[in-house]
Design a protein around this motif. Structure first.
Motif, PDB file in Angstrom:
ATOM      1  N   LEU B 273       0.842  -1.196   0.000  1.00 20.13           N
ATOM      2  CA  LEU B 273       0.000   0.000   0.000  1.00 20.13           C
ATOM      3  C   LEU B 273       0.877   1.245   0.000  1.00 20.13           C
ATOM      4  O   LEU B 273       1.820   1.354   0.778  1.00 20.13           O
ATOM      5  CB  LEU B 273      -0.902  -0.008   1.235  1.00 20.13           C
ATOM      6  N   GLN B 274       0.564   2.129  -0.911  1.00 25.13           N
ATOM      7  CA  GLN B 274       1.277   3.411  -0.941  1.00 25.13           C
ATOM      8  C   GLN B 274       0.274   4.522  -0.687  1.00 25.13           C
ATOM      9  O   GLN B 274      -0.819   4.509  -1.242  1.00 25.13           O
ATOM     10  CB  GLN B 274       1.937   3.612  -2.297  1.00 25.13           C
ATOM     11  N   GLN B 275       0.695   5.444   0.131  1.00 24.57           N
ATOM     12  CA  GLN B 275      -0.229   6.494   0.517  1.00 24.57           C
ATOM     13  C   GLN B 275       0.452   7.853   0.440  1.00 24.57           C
ATOM     14  O   GLN B 275       1.604   8.009   0.846  1.00 24.57           O
ATOM     15  CB  GLN B 275      -0.692   6.262   1.962  1.00 24.57           C
ATOM     16  N   ALA B 276      -0.283   8.806  -0.086  1.00 23.36           N
ATOM     17  CA  ALA B 276       0.192  10.197  -0.046  1.00 23.36           C
ATOM     18  C   ALA B 276      -0.936  11.031   0.529  1.00 23.36           C
ATOM     19  O   ALA B 276      -2.096  10.875   0.130  1.00 23.36           O
ATOM     20  CB  ALA B 276       0.525  10.674  -1.454  1.00 23.36           C
ATOM     21  N   ARG B 277      -0.625  11.842   1.473  1.00 30.26           N
ATOM     22  CA  ARG B 277      -1.677  12.678   2.043  1.00 30.26           C
ATOM     23  C   ARG B 277      -1.108  14.044   2.398  1.00 30.26           C
ATOM     24  O   ARG B 277       0.084  14.188   2.694  1.00 30.26           O
ATOM     25  CB  ARG B 277      -2.346  12.008   3.238  1.00 30.26           C
ATOM     26  N   GLN B 297      -4.682   6.587  -1.601  1.00 29.10           N
ATOM     27  CA  GLN B 297      -4.099   5.299  -1.270  1.00 29.10           C
ATOM     28  C   GLN B 297      -4.191   4.375  -2.482  1.00 29.10           C
ATOM     29  O   GLN B 297      -5.208   4.384  -3.193  1.00 29.10           O
ATOM     30  CB  GLN B 297      -4.830   4.627  -0.112  1.00 29.10           C
ATOM     31  N   ALA B 298      -3.154   3.608  -2.703  1.00 28.16           N
ATOM     32  CA  ALA B 298      -3.162   2.614  -3.776  1.00 28.16           C
ATOM     33  C   ALA B 298      -2.538   1.330  -3.256  1.00 28.16           C
ATOM     34  O   ALA B 298      -1.494   1.363  -2.608  1.00 28.16           O
ATOM     35  CB  ALA B 298      -2.380   3.129  -4.984  1.00 28.16           C
ATOM     36  N   PHE B 299      -3.201   0.208  -3.505  1.00 25.30           N
ATOM     37  CA  PHE B 299      -2.652  -1.061  -3.043  1.00 25.30           C
ATOM     38  C   PHE B 299      -3.100  -2.185  -3.970  1.00 25.30           C
ATOM     39  O   PHE B 299      -3.994  -2.009  -4.809  1.00 25.30           O
ATOM     40  CB  PHE B 299      -3.038  -1.359  -1.596  1.00 25.30           C
ATOM     41  N   GLU B 300      -2.491  -3.342  -3.788  1.00 26.50           N
ATOM     42  CA  GLU B 300      -2.842  -4.506  -4.604  1.00 26.50           C
ATOM     43  C   GLU B 300      -3.630  -5.488  -3.761  1.00 26.50           C
ATOM     44  O   GLU B 300      -3.288  -5.719  -2.599  1.00 26.50           O
ATOM     45  CB  GLU B 300      -1.567  -5.191  -5.110  1.00 26.50           C
ATOM     46  N   ASP B 301      -4.678  -6.060  -4.337  1.00 22.75           N
ATOM     47  CA  ASP B 301      -5.395  -7.095  -3.589  1.00 22.75           C
ATOM     48  C   ASP B 301      -4.724  -8.448  -3.825  1.00 22.75           C
ATOM     49  O   ASP B 301      -3.693  -8.534  -4.512  1.00 22.75           O
ATOM     50  CB  ASP B 301      -6.881  -7.111  -3.963  1.00 22.75           C
ATOM     51  N   ASN B 303      -5.392 -10.791  -5.696  1.00 20.30           N
ATOM     52  CA  ASN B 303      -5.335 -11.222  -7.101  1.00 20.30           C
ATOM     53  C   ASN B 303      -4.385 -10.366  -7.929  1.00 20.30           C
ATOM     54  O   ASN B 303      -4.328 -10.517  -9.146  1.00 20.30           O
ATOM     55  CB  ASN B 303      -6.738 -11.143  -7.717  1.00 20.30           C
ATOM     56  N   GLY B 304      -3.704  -9.454  -7.291  1.00 24.12           N
ATOM     57  CA  GLY B 304      -2.762  -8.613  -8.006  1.00 24.12           C
ATOM     58  C   GLY B 304      -3.395  -7.406  -8.668  1.00 24.12           C
ATOM     59  O   GLY B 304      -2.730  -6.693  -9.425  1.00 24.12           O
ATOM     60  N   GLN B 305      -4.668  -7.185  -8.421  1.00 27.80           N
ATOM     61  CA  GLN B 305      -5.339  -6.029  -9.022  1.00 27.80           C
ATOM     62  C   GLN B 305      -5.044  -4.775  -8.202  1.00 27.80           C
ATOM     63  O   GLN B 305      -5.004  -4.821  -6.970  1.00 27.80           O
ATOM     64  CB  GLN B 305      -6.849  -6.248  -9.053  1.00 27.80           C
ATOM     65  N   SER B 306      -4.882  -3.694  -8.906  1.00 31.25           N
ATOM     66  CA  SER B 306      -4.586  -2.437  -8.222  1.00 31.25           C
ATOM     67  C   SER B 306      -5.887  -1.752  -7.789  1.00 31.25           C
ATOM     68  O   SER B 306      -6.855  -1.678  -8.551  1.00 31.25           O
ATOM     69  CB  SER B 306      -3.803  -1.523  -9.163  1.00 31.25           C
ATOM     70  N   ILE B 307      -5.892  -1.278  -6.580  1.00 30.13           N
ATOM     71  CA  ILE B 307      -7.075  -0.635  -6.008  1.00 30.13           C
ATOM     72  C   ILE B 307      -6.665   0.734  -5.493  1.00 30.13           C
ATOM     73  O   ILE B 307      -5.629   0.864  -4.827  1.00 30.13           O
ATOM     74  CB  ILE B 307      -7.639  -1.475  -4.850  1.00 30.13           C
TER      75      ILE B 307
END
Lengths: 217, 445
Positions: B273-277, B297-301, B303-307
């Motif tokens: 998870l990468q976060q910028a605030r 916030q951006a992260f992978e579930d 299944n490798g999908q980006s959320i």
């Protein structure tokens, strides 16, 4: 019994705006006394007024602290206006906060027995609120508290950490309001890291898997 | 609950016996009894939950000995099986410049299940350039909001930390902690935290950084770095970036999950998870603050999908007269994520202008639209009036009106008794005049 959806919101909004709008016209009785001058300013004057010479006499004498150590008598006032001279004299004689903080400031070792809690003297805490506490502090304080625990303890007991982080308060809500459970999945999908600052993963499992609540949608 | 009662009484007896030789003694604490009558749609009868909380902190009791206690007792008088008790207490003992803390926790949550665990810490920190501590025992998360009691409570944690302060470069804390359950290692976390205020620079940047590495899983669990700035006397801004990859994903840490079919696991196992605030606060007037913040916030579930997820809010804090005796807080927040979208408005007002009387009210209205096609509005509201019966002793009567997808209506009539104590050598501070120090809006919420 069916109630309109918005009645509670409207009632509350009316109460809030009514209380704020009418606060100046609320009746004044023996119980409803408006704020006194001593606390109605954005200052730390309340702490100065709390000082008691009698309470400090023994400790000051034991440490050999004389009047001149706190009060300055070196000022020369040249004016014919007696009232102005009295005002200036009183102002000049009044020790600044450094005199109190030399013993009471957290971290000072001059007098071991001197209480170091801000609330020992201050009642009005708003002027003391550090600048970095005013925006984003609830998120940033985790790193800051790890890095400099002493700074937290200047004003806070460790019990306050427990009070927020480990207290399960089901009647007087503190962190999440009662409606949170109905949309917490949206918040959790937005930022799972935020949840893990207080909850462990098995807290989710408790309801979603073991109690049969459906998945994380 | 015989054991915690004995422990409390024993601790109280020690304090009383020591009272004859006290010097610079300071006590603070609180006792709360909260009761509600609750009626909601579909409930067979009116419910009557009652909670009791207590905390007592003693400082400088005879040669620097001190201690803290905390307990919570829960009971629902309308049900026979609704009981839950929690107790925590520890004593601080000074030992030739060191401080030894010994603590015990007791949880009585399930019928017939009484958990008693102990922990201790040895600390050397007198405010100088160096300090360190060693700790061991069973961790402090028995309050079930942190973990489920159905998972084994046979856990141990041990480790230590060292602090180094260098005026020119700031302060660094390095720590190590290992957590294990039933003799199986869950994580082995080494972390370093750094903070420094660059006072010689114009905006006095306050920088901080945290890095945590799990050597058992060979995983960088978290890296966070940020800076707080005062670019203008009226403006405070904060920028922060984080990387997060939880390592507690082993079967030992998360029992009971079917990892192939359970969507919950996708969320729990959020990886990389990468976060910028960023957040900014503007002091419009001496008594009015505006705040705004945004987090991406951006992260992978699994299944490798980006959320991605977005959260933003604007807030207002108004202190009429500027003394904190009246507080108005309001916040509007928007959240958009894979789970759906949420718009929430929150407002809070508190008034303690009048002697011995506290009035407070709050409200939250949230409109959500979930990915599961559920759409609804949640309303939470409360109005309370408290009267100070004696210095520090408050009685509040409050009314709640709530509405949710589950209950078309829910009413709660509450009576909260609170006793706040702050005692120091014969002087007792009245608690009602003490403004509540709450954080203004934005992230601070």
């Amino acid at each position: 019994m069916k109630y309109p959806d918005w009645w509670a919101a409207i009632l509350c909004a009316l109460l809030v705006s009514g209380a704020i709008g009418c606060r100046r016209w609320l009746p004044t009785t023996s119980y409803l006394q408006p704020r006194s001058d001593s606390v109605s300013r954005r200052s730390t004057r309340d702490a100065r007024e709390r000082f008691d010479h009698q309470l400090h006499r023994k400790a000051l004498r034991a440490k050999g602290i004389a009047c001149i150590d706190c009060h300055s008598f070196a000022l020369r006032i040249e004016t014919d206006d007696e009232d102005l001279a009295k005002t200036l004299s009183a102002y000049a004689l009044h020790p600044r906060s450094a005199a109190c903080h030399s013993c009471h400031l957290p971290g000072q070792q001059k007098m071991f027995a001197a209480p170091r809690q801000c609330l020992s003297c201050h009642r009005n805490l708003w002027p003391l609120l550090p600048d970095d506490h005013r925006a984003g502090w609830q998120t940033a304080h985790a790193v800051a508290s790890h890095a400099d625990t002493e700074r937290c303890q200047d004003c806070h007991h460790q019990q306050e950490c427990v009070d927020c982080h480990a207290r399960r308060d089901t009647l007087d809500t503190r962190v999440h309001e009662r409606g949170f459970r109905f949309f917490h999945s949206i918040e959790a999908w937005a930022n799972p890291m935020q949840c893990s600052s207080c909850h462990r993963a098995d807290f989710c499992i408790q309801c979603h898997r073991l109690s049969g609540v459906r998945g994380a949608g | 609950m015989g054991l915690p009662r004995r422990f409390v009484l024993g601790w109280a007896a020690v304090l009383v016996l020591r009272a004859g030789e006290l010097h610079a003694l300071e006590f603070s604490g609180a006792a709360l009894v909260n009761s509600q009558l609750r009626e909601r749609e579909g409930a067979a009868a009116i419910e009557a939950p009652t909670n009791a909380y207590g905390a007592l902190i003693g400082t400088n009791v005879h040669h620097g000995i001190g201690g803290e206690t905390y307990f919570r007792l829960e009971r629902d008088w309308s049900r026979a099986d609704g009981a839950s008790d929690f107790y925590l207490g520890f004593a601080r003992l000074p030992l030739r410049g060191f401080e030894l803390s010994l603590g015990r926790q007791v949880l009585d949550e399930l019928p017939g299940a009484l958990y008693v665990v102990d922990a201790g810490r040895l600390r050397f920190d007198r405010g100088g350039p160096v300090g360190f501590s060693l700790f061991g025992g069973q961790p402090r998360y028995f309050e079930p909001l942190q973990g489920a009691e159905l998972v084994s409570q046979d856990e141990q944690m041990f480790g230590g930390s060292a602090r180094l302060r260098w005026v020119a470069l700031g302060q660094v804390v390095v720590s190590f902690a290992q957590l294990q359950r039933q003799q199986r290692r869950l994580n082995q976390l080494g972390s370093a935290t750094w903070s420094h205020t660059f006072r010689h620079l114009r905006s006095q940047p306050q920088a901080y950084a945290l890095a945590a590495y799990d050597s058992a899983e060979r995983n960088v669990q978290q890296v966070t770095t940020g800076v707080g700035l005062l670019p203008h006397p009226r403006v405070f801004a904060r920028i922060e970036g984080s990387y997060y990859r939880p390592s507690s994903r082993s079967p030992a840490a998360l029992p009971g999950l079917d990892r192939f079919v359970d969507p919950l696991f996708s969320l729990i196992s959020a990886s990389s998870l990468q976060q910028a605030r960023c957040g900014v606060q503007y002091r419009w007037r001496e008594t009015v603050w505006w705040s705004a913040d945004y987090g991406l916030q951006a992260f992978e579930d699994s299944n490798g999908q980006s959320i991605t997820g977005n959260r933003g809010s604007v807030g207002l804090v108004w202190l009429p007269e500027g003394d904190g005796l009246e507080i108005v807080r309001s916040e509007f927040g928007v959240t958009d994520s894979r789970g759906g979208s949420l718009f929430a408005l929150r407002a809070y007002y508190e008034n303690r202008v009048y002697q011995r009387i506290l009035f407070r009210t709050k409200m939250e209205v949230g409109r959500f639209d979930k990915i599961t096609n559920e759409q609804d509005i949640v309303v939470t509201s409360r109005v309370g009036v408290a009267y100070e019966l004696a210095p520090g002793f408050l009685m509040e009567v409050n009314v709640e009106g709530n509405r949710s997808p589950r209950f078309d209506y829910e009413f709660r009539l509450g009576a909260f008794l609170t006793y706040n104590l702050h005692y120091r050598d014969g002087w007792q501070a009245p608690s009602l005049e003490r403004p509540v120090l709450r954080y203004p809006g934005g992230w601070a919420g």
